[in-house]
Design a protein around this motif. Structure first.
Motif, PDB file in Angstrom:
ATOM      1  N   ASP A   1       0.073  -0.163  14.784  1.00 17.07           N
ATOM      2  CA  ASP A   1       0.994   0.599  14.007  1.00 17.07           C
ATOM      3  C   ASP A   1       0.679  -0.037  12.691  1.00 17.07           C
ATOM      4  OD1 ASP A   1       1.902   2.323  16.067  1.00 17.07           O
ATOM      5  OD2 ASP A   1       3.250   0.949  16.593  1.00 17.07           O
ATOM      6  N   TYR A   2       0.700  -1.387  12.787  1.00 16.15           N
ATOM      7  CA  TYR A   2       0.492  -2.145  11.335  1.00 16.15           C
ATOM      8  C   TYR A   2      -0.846  -1.550  10.569  1.00 16.15           C
ATOM      9  CZ  TYR A   2       4.018  -5.678  12.293  1.00 16.15           C
ATOM     10  OH  TYR A   2       5.082  -6.195  12.772  1.00 16.15           O
ATOM     11  N   ASP A   3      -1.887  -1.345  11.305  1.00 12.84           N
ATOM     12  CA  ASP A   3      -3.261  -0.953  10.665  1.00 12.84           C
ATOM     13  C   ASP A   3      -2.873   0.431  10.120  1.00 12.84           C
ATOM     14  OD1 ASP A   3      -4.651  -3.178  11.353  1.00 12.84           O
ATOM     15  OD2 ASP A   3      -5.192  -2.548  13.250  1.00 12.84           O
ATOM     16  N   ALA A   4      -2.325   1.446  10.898  1.00  6.92           N
ATOM     17  CA  ALA A   4      -1.966   2.713  10.223  1.00  6.92           C
ATOM     18  C   ALA A   4      -1.104   2.599   8.990  1.00  6.92           C
ATOM     19  CB  ALA A   4      -1.177   3.516  11.417  1.00  6.92           C
ATOM     20  N   PHE A   5      -0.132   1.878   9.057  1.00  7.93           N
ATOM     21  CA  PHE A   5       0.760   1.649   7.853  1.00  7.93           C
ATOM     22  C   PHE A   5      -0.050   1.022   6.863  1.00  7.93           C
ATOM     23  CE2 PHE A   5       3.807   0.003   5.066  1.00  7.93           C
ATOM     24  CZ  PHE A   5       5.073   0.650   5.418  1.00  7.93           C
ATOM     25  N   LEU A   6      -0.728   0.285   6.960  1.00  5.41           N
ATOM     26  CA  LEU A   6      -1.522  -0.602   5.765  1.00  5.41           C
ATOM     27  C   LEU A   6      -2.563   0.311   5.334  1.00  5.41           C
ATOM     28  CD1 LEU A   6      -1.302  -4.192   7.037  1.00  5.41           C
ATOM     29  CD2 LEU A   6       0.088  -2.820   5.002  1.00  5.41           C
ATOM     30  N   ALA A   7      -3.211   1.206   6.042  1.00  5.82           N
ATOM     31  CA  ALA A   7      -4.412   2.129   5.685  1.00  5.82           C
ATOM     32  C   ALA A   7      -3.767   3.148   4.629  1.00  5.82           C
ATOM     33  CB  ALA A   7      -4.852   2.547   7.126  1.00  5.82           C
ATOM     34  N   HIS A   8      -2.325   3.578   5.042  1.00  8.37           N
ATOM     35  CA  HIS A   8      -1.653   4.436   4.327  1.00  8.37           C
ATOM     36  C   HIS A   8      -1.013   4.000   2.969  1.00  8.37           C
ATOM     37  CE1 HIS A   8      -0.585   8.492   4.131  1.00  8.37           C
ATOM     38  NE2 HIS A   8       0.355   8.366   3.603  1.00  8.37           N
ATOM     39  N   PHE A   9      -0.661   2.869   3.178  1.00  7.35           N
ATOM     40  CA  PHE A   9       0.026   2.158   1.860  1.00  7.35           C
ATOM     41  C   PHE A   9      -0.501   0.848   1.803  1.00  7.35           C
ATOM     42  CE2 PHE A   9       3.446   4.930   3.975  1.00  7.35           C
ATOM     43  CZ  PHE A   9       3.734   5.496   2.965  1.00  7.35           C
ATOM     44  N   PRO A  10      -1.686   0.677   1.326  1.00  7.56           N
ATOM     45  CA  PRO A  10      -2.371  -0.682   1.223  1.00  7.56           C
ATOM     46  C   PRO A  10      -1.679  -1.723   0.316  1.00  7.56           C
ATOM     47  CG  PRO A  10      -3.595   0.905   0.228  1.00  7.56           C
ATOM     48  CD  PRO A  10      -2.515   1.650   0.867  1.00  7.56           C
ATOM     49  N   THR A  11      -0.663  -1.319  -0.489  1.00 12.25           N
ATOM     50  CA  THR A  11      -0.270  -2.092  -1.346  1.00 12.25           C
ATOM     51  C   THR A  11       1.185  -2.670  -0.997  1.00 12.25           C
ATOM     52  OG1 THR A  11       0.846  -0.491  -2.727  1.00 12.25           O
ATOM     53  CG2 THR A  11      -1.383  -1.368  -3.346  1.00 12.25           C
ATOM     54  N   ALA A  12       1.470  -2.541   0.316  1.00 11.33           N
ATOM     55  CA  ALA A  12       2.839  -2.702   0.878  1.00 11.33           C
ATOM     56  C   ALA A  12       2.895  -4.423   1.138  1.00 11.33           C
ATOM     57  CB  ALA A  12       3.108  -1.782   2.005  1.00 11.33           C
ATOM     58  N   ALA A  13       3.153  -5.162   0.396  1.00 14.29           N
ATOM     59  CA  ALA A  13       3.112  -6.611   0.415  1.00 14.29           C
ATOM     60  C   ALA A  13       3.886  -7.145   1.490  1.00 14.29           C
ATOM     61  CB  ALA A  13       3.355  -7.353  -1.073  1.00 14.29           C
ATOM     62  N   ARG A  14       5.007  -6.585   1.591  1.00 10.04           N
ATOM     63  CA  ARG A  14       5.886  -7.126   2.812  1.00 10.04           C
ATOM     64  C   ARG A  14       5.429  -7.029   4.267  1.00 10.04           C
ATOM     65  NH1 ARG A  14      10.044  -5.240   5.980  1.00 10.04           N
ATOM     66  NH2 ARG A  14      10.052  -3.222   4.982  1.00 10.04           N
ATOM     67  N   ILE A  15       4.773  -5.650   4.453  1.00  9.36           N
ATOM     68  CA  ILE A  15       4.010  -5.466   5.684  1.00  9.36           C
ATOM     69  C   ILE A  15       2.826  -6.222   5.930  1.00  9.36           C
ATOM     70  CG2 ILE A  15       3.025  -3.777   6.983  1.00  9.36           C
ATOM     71  CD1 ILE A  15       6.076  -3.460   6.594  1.00  9.36           C
ATOM     72  N   TRP A  16       2.102  -6.594   4.813  1.00 16.70           N
ATOM     73  CA  TRP A  16       0.933  -7.367   4.822  1.00 16.70           C
ATOM     74  C   TRP A  16       1.288  -8.899   5.409  1.00 16.70           C
ATOM     75  CZ3 TRP A  16      -3.957  -6.282   5.441  1.00 16.70           C
ATOM     76  CH2 TRP A  16      -4.363  -5.255   4.857  1.00 16.70           C
ATOM     77  N   ARG A  17       2.542  -9.364   4.798  1.00 11.72           N
ATOM     78  CA  ARG A  17       3.025 -10.775   4.853  1.00 11.72           C
ATOM     79  C   ARG A  17       3.536 -10.740   6.349  1.00 11.72           C
ATOM     80  NH1 ARG A  17       8.372 -11.483   3.669  1.00 11.72           N
ATOM     81  NH2 ARG A  17       8.829 -11.700   6.101  1.00 11.72           N
ATOM     82  N   VAL A  18       3.978  -9.624   7.146  1.00 12.20           N
ATOM     83  CA  VAL A  18       4.625  -9.684   8.487  1.00 12.20           C
ATOM     84  C   VAL A  18       3.235  -9.681   9.427  1.00 12.20           C
ATOM     85  CG1 VAL A  18       5.878  -8.482  10.335  1.00 12.20           C
ATOM     86  CG2 VAL A  18       6.802  -8.896   7.928  1.00 12.20           C
TER      87      VAL A  18
END
Length: 123
Positions: free
Chosen positions: A64-81
């Motif tokens: 789920d994180y990989d899918a989210f970050l593939a779609h929103f690669p600049t989501a810093a908060r999700i990268w941190r988590v």
């Protein structure tokens, strides 16, 4: 290690989901994924999927994180988590193997560090 986007990794994650106590909410997860398949820009569905992933162990949440970050690669908060969970998962696995993550740099520790570095490279 399996590539997070490989079909085997997704199948493994689905198996782990079935074994986890949060399996009750898998219907919600499936509904969110179906919703995102129809509208990939549904921010409410992405936020709900990220919130669900936050409640899971890393191995279950990773697809789920990989899918989210593939779609929103600049989501810093999700990268941190994502990175915090990855480091914690690697540390926990190392502690299980040897009792102390900080001692020495065994082959598996080097592989874990490379994996974390590769995620930082993507971020």
């Amino acid at each position: 290690p399996l590539s997070p986007s490989s079909p085997m990794a997704a199948a493994r994650a689905d198996d782990l989901h079935a074994q986890h106590p949060s399996a009750v909410s898998d219907d919600r997860r499936a509904a969110l994924k179906s919703k995102l398949a129809l509208d990939p820009w549904d921010l409410d569905a992405w936020a709900a999927l990220a919130a669900h992933a936050n409640s899971l162990p890393f191995e279950l949440a990773r697809p789920d994180y990989d899918a989210f970050l593939a779609h929103f690669p600049t989501a810093a908060r999700i990268w941190r988590v994502y990175l915090e969970k990855l480091v914690a998962a690697k540390r926990w696995a190392a502690e299980r193997r040897r009792g102390d993550f900080a001692r020495g740099a065994g082959e598996e520790d080097v592989a874990a560090r490379r994996e974390v570095e590769s995620v930082f490279g993507r971020a």
